[in-house]
Design an enzyme around this catalytic site. Structure first.
Site, PDB file in Angstrom:
ATOM      1  N   HIS A 247      41.797  44.920  29.380  1.00 35.97           N
ATOM      2  CA  HIS A 247      42.785  44.503  30.376  1.00 35.97           C
ATOM      3  C   HIS A 247      43.544  43.261  29.888  1.00 35.97           C
ATOM      4  O   HIS A 247      44.733  43.108  30.119  1.00 35.97           O
ATOM      5  CB  HIS A 247      42.086  44.192  31.705  1.00 35.97           C
ATOM      6  CG  HIS A 247      41.462  45.404  32.330  1.00 35.97           C
ATOM      7  ND1 HIS A 247      41.865  45.910  33.551  1.00 35.97           N
ATOM      8  CD2 HIS A 247      40.486  46.228  31.900  1.00 35.97           C
ATOM      9  CE1 HIS A 247      41.143  46.993  33.833  1.00 35.97           C
ATOM     10  NE2 HIS A 247      40.286  47.200  32.842  1.00 35.97           N
TER      11      HIS A 247
ATOM     12  N   ASP B 121      46.046  42.284  37.903  1.00 28.65           N
ATOM     13  CA  ASP B 121      45.261  43.481  37.609  1.00 28.65           C
ATOM     14  C   ASP B 121      44.812  44.151  38.909  1.00 28.65           C
ATOM     15  O   ASP B 121      44.547  43.495  39.915  1.00 28.65           O
ATOM     16  CB  ASP B 121      44.033  43.096  36.794  1.00 28.65           C
ATOM     17  CG  ASP B 121      43.412  44.299  36.128  1.00 28.65           C
ATOM     18  OD1 ASP B 121      43.665  44.482  34.929  1.00 28.65           O
ATOM     19  OD2 ASP B 121      42.689  45.053  36.812  1.00 28.65           O
TER      20      ASP B 121
END
Ligand code: UDP
Length: 482
Positions: free
Chosen positions: A17, A125
């Protein structure tokens, strides 16, 4: 002239990520946007060199730190990245739960930061579901970054809408994902646990919160390019009605070799040595094997892979997350393996400079766990792939590679498993890697992969699909903040 806008990026604390978000921030910064990455001290160290080098080339990326309350929730001090979560027999569930608990606790200090710095937009995120409420409090648009493909976004949505896995007689009976273009077939075995569960668990609660937050958010940010999955980009926007921007592959902003090295952890191999080894090989002759930052295999599986590699007679670079034992030979390697493979194969124990390797012309194929970053890196390097999915949305990516793009050969993994890959026998591995590397089918797949790699380059160039979508997004945020 356009007023300078300020964007905040809040990546989840995991390599898969963090890496694309750092590239993403770099991409925005190179287009005149003020960018700030908000993360924790341990994670900031992972990309401090990248930030410093970007600064030298005139691209400034700010960093703001939040303390991660690891110890408060019962995690070891400094356990700020999911790569650092201690392993356990049960797949780490207890520790993972604590990790998410600590991530939840970042909301308050993060809101304080929003109040002080007043950015114009927040890209957060998907796992930070609370970020939508935080942004709304200050009237800032929140974009969701899932870190997955359009294909997987669409497949997940169709699975959740129609629950086809409930209508089959057994775990191994194939079903077609309803309404998803392409007649995509899956089995219940391949569907993630958290999707199938009816009872309320930590995972299903998290999934629910993520969905609700996404519905209230400004839109979705996708690290992909239109030409790769046009049907699914259109389906996501027009049929599922989601507002989204595709700006990938974000790491194509890294042109120089040096930028391909410093991604996530520090490589355990000297990059120059690695490049020299590759230089000594013929084009398309080396197989690259790596299963990302989180998938592990048992010693017996590693041994099986070693035997398959030897039997295939192919040259290879194999990344293994297991450290060397104190003994002369590792218990997971067949006796004398390294000696016999001295000129043929390179084993990297730990973190490899993946993009540097993949982009080398000597590499002709990639055995991957189908994490989206690795998948995209393989596509952009123009190599066919052997697909060996294990968890998360990796089985969906396998279908994209094997059934839609036709640049993948499935190794035959049948079951979604958390973090430890399913056992696959050596004959199946040998067959799949040979099919990918040699013969007419391999050549056809490689040609298709090379064409996609070309399209990927064009997408991020001026006038390309990703370039234009990024422009449109910057323009929209700029107008909005005005
Ligand atoms: N990666 C790397 N070296 C390694 C292992 C992984 O550079 O030895 C990078 C890889 O290039 C990719 C990321 O880590 O950018 C892994 O992300 P992915 O989505 O493929 O898988 P995950 O680790 O999230 O399962």
């Amino acid at each position: 002239m356009r007023r300078e806008i300020h964007m905040f990026f809040l990546p989840f604390l995991a390599h898969g990520h963090l890496i694309p978000v750092v590239d993403m921030a770099k991409m925005f910064a190179s287009r005149g946007v003020k960018t700030t990455i908000v993360t924790t001290p341990v994670n900031a160290l992972l990309f401090s060199n990248t930030i410093a080098r970007s600064k030298e080339s005139g691209i400034h990326i700010g960093v703001e730190l939040l303390n991660f309350p690891a110890v408060d929730v019962g995690l070891p001090e400094g356990c700020e990245n999911d790569d650092l979560i201690p392993t356990s027999q049960d797949g780490n569930l207890e520790m993972i739960t604590k990790f998410f608990q600590a991530s939840l606790m970042l909301q308050q200090p993060f809101e304080k930061l929003l109040q002080e710095r007043k950015p114009d937009c927040l890209v957060a995120d998907t796992f930070f579901h609370w970020a939508t409420d935080a942004a709304n409090k200050f009237g800032i648009p929140r974009l969701v970054f899932h870190g997955i493909s359009y294909f997987s976004l669409c497949a997940s949505e169709c699975m959740s809408l129609y629950k086809p896995y409930k209508k089959v007689q057994s775990d191994s009976q194939p079903f077609v994902v309803p309404n998803l273009p392409g007649d995509i077939k899956l089995t219940r075995n391949q569907v993630p646990d958290y999707v199938k569960q009816d009872a309320e668990t930590n995972s299903t609660k998290l999934l629910k919160a993520i969905k609700e937050a996404e519905l209230k958010s400004y839109g979705v940010f996708v690290n992909s390019f239109y030409e790769l999955e046009a049907t699914y980009a259109d389906y996501y926007r027009n049929v599922l009605g989601k507002k989204s921007w595709h700006v990938g592959r974000v790491s194509l902003c890294n042109r120089k070799n040096i930028d391909k090295v410093e991604r996530g952890n520090k490589s355990v191999i000297d990059e120059q040595e690695c490049l020299e080894w590759l230089e000594s090989k013929e084009p398309n002759s080396v197989l690259y094997i790596c299963f990302g930052s989180r998938t592990n295999f048992t010693s017996s599986q590693l041994k099986e892979i070693a035997m398959a590699l030897e039997a295939s007679e192919l040259q290879f670079i194999w990344v293994v997350r297991k450290q060397k034992n104190n003994e002369e030979e590792d218990d997971w390697l067949p006796e004398g393996f390294e000696k016999r493979m001295e000129w043929k194969g390179l084993i990297i124990r730990g973190w490899a400079p993946q993009v540097l390797i993949l982009d080398h012309e000597a590499v002709g194929g990639f055995v991957t766990h189908c994490g989206w970053n690795s998948t995209l890196e393989g596509v952009c390097a123009g190599v066919p792939m052997v697909t060996w999915p294990a968890f998360a949305e990796q089985f969906y990516n396998e279908k994209l590679l094997t059934q839609v793009l036709n640049i993948g050969v499935a190794v035959g993994a049948q079951k979604w498993v958390r973090l430890v890959g399913e056992f696959v026998e050596r004959e199946a591995i040998e067959k799949a890697v040979k099919e990918m590397m040699k013969g007419d089918k391999a050549e056809e797949m490689r040609n298709r992969a090379k064409a996609l790699a070309e399209a990927a380059k064009k997408a991020v160039e001026k006038g390309g699909s990703s370039y234009s979508d990024l422009d449109a997004l910057i323009e929209e945020i700029s107008l909005r903040s005005h």
